[in-house]
Design a protein around this motif. Structure first.
Motif, PDB file in Angstrom:
ATOM      1  N   MET A 138     -59.605   2.834 -15.140  1.00 49.29           N
ATOM      2  CA  MET A 138     -60.547   3.848 -14.679  1.00 49.29           C
ATOM      3  C   MET A 138     -61.973   3.312 -14.780  1.00 49.29           C
ATOM      4  O   MET A 138     -62.252   2.430 -15.598  1.00 49.29           O
ATOM      5  N   GLU A 151     -64.881  -1.351 -14.713  1.00 48.76           N
ATOM      6  CA  GLU A 151     -63.508  -0.857 -14.766  1.00 48.76           C
ATOM      7  C   GLU A 151     -62.866  -1.322 -16.057  1.00 48.76           C
ATOM      8  O   GLU A 151     -62.968  -2.490 -16.424  1.00 48.76           O
ATOM      9  N   SER A 158     -52.912   1.416 -16.688  1.00 45.87           N
ATOM     10  CA  SER A 158     -53.804   2.262 -15.889  1.00 45.87           C
ATOM     11  C   SER A 158     -55.257   1.891 -16.146  1.00 45.87           C
ATOM     12  O   SER A 158     -55.623   1.526 -17.265  1.00 45.87           O
ATOM     13  N   LEU A 187     -54.776   8.080 -11.883  1.00 44.01           N
ATOM     14  CA  LEU A 187     -55.511   6.853 -12.184  1.00 44.01           C
ATOM     15  C   LEU A 187     -54.858   5.685 -11.451  1.00 44.01           C
ATOM     16  O   LEU A 187     -53.647   5.692 -11.203  1.00 44.01           O
TER      17      LEU A 187
END
Length: 261
Positions: free
Chosen positions: A69, A83, A67, A44
């Motif tokens: 994704m 996101e 992180s 990620l």
């Protein structure tokens, strides 16, 4: 097989093709609140940041990883992608054993991020206070030091700044509308780089009266009471301002000097 028609033809009609059934309309699903069961396997994109703050125990530095994704959703019957942060990681072995609680908090934040309510969770962490005095961490939009009620609150503010620079939150830590998140992710896919916040420090400073011309009205204006911690002198090492922390003059300008050691 041929069929003979013996009666008189009074009319005819061409057979029409059957129309395909319309596709079912997609139900709206907010990508901000879509629950992610667990961290997906694989790599990620992550942001690693070094956080430095000064408190009653002097200057401390910690490292934090966040992180991100892409997450799909449906808005107005159309599929969209934004996101979202999905994991917060605080490397173990930093500072003292008491920071096991911060590590545990990062795990809780990760669950909140995958559950879709990380904005509220981080905002609540900024309200955490302790009895060891103020903690200095970061600068505000007017380039003035930020003071927080605890180390946890300082780290929570730093997390908000990471999410702000990533485009997930605004400057004040509020959630950016999902429509803007869709536009920012599309911008990234089109241009190959993440959205960057516009720097308007100068405009904000003039608007708020933080910058005054020499000899102007603000030159002789006294600092309003309650606008920040009272200073009690200058640091003998870095010449920064001293404030009272736990009854002891302590430097918050950067070096962490304390008269009580």
């Amino acid at each position: 097989m041929a069929v003979e028609i013996t009666s008189k033809i009074v009319g005819y009609r061409i057979k029409q093709h059957e129309q395909a059934a319309p596709a079912p309309e997609l139900q709206d699903e907010d990508p901000l609140t879509v629950r992610i069961p667990s961290r997906p396997e694989g790599t990620l994109e992550a942001v690693s940041e070094k956080i430095s703050y000064v408190g009653a125990e002097g200057r401390k530095k910690v490292y934090l990883l966040v992180s991100f994704m892409p997450v799909e959703g449906v808005i107005g019957g159309k599929r969209v992608v934004i996101e979202r942060p999905v994991e917060f990681f605080f490397p173990s072995g930093q500072l003292s054993s008491e920071h096991q609680w911060i590590t545990a908090t990062m795990r809780s934040l990760s669950l909140a991020a995958r559950g879709g309510y990380v904005t509220q969770a981080v905002a609540d962490l900024r309200k955490v206070a302790w009895d060891k005095g103020l903690v200095r961490c970061g600068m505000n939009r007017w380039n003035k030091p930020m003071f927080h009620d605890s180390e946890v609150a300082a780290i929570a503010w730093s997390i908000q700044q990471i999410l702000y620079r990533r485009g997930f939150l605004d400057r004040d830590g509020n959630q950016v509308p999902v429509e803007q998140l869709v536009e920012r992710y599309a911008h990234r896919m089109q241009h190959g780089h993440a959205w960057q916040p516009e720097e308007s420090v100068e405009a904000d400073s003039v608007e708020q009266g933080a910058v005054e011309p020499i000899g102007g009205a603000g030159a002789t204006e006294k600092k309003p009471e309650g606008s920040g911690p009272a200073t009690v002198g200058n640091c003998p090492e870095c010449r920064g301002e001293l404030i009272m922390m736990d009854g002891c003059p302590t430097c918050y300008a950067g070096c962490g000097w304390s008269k009580c050691g």
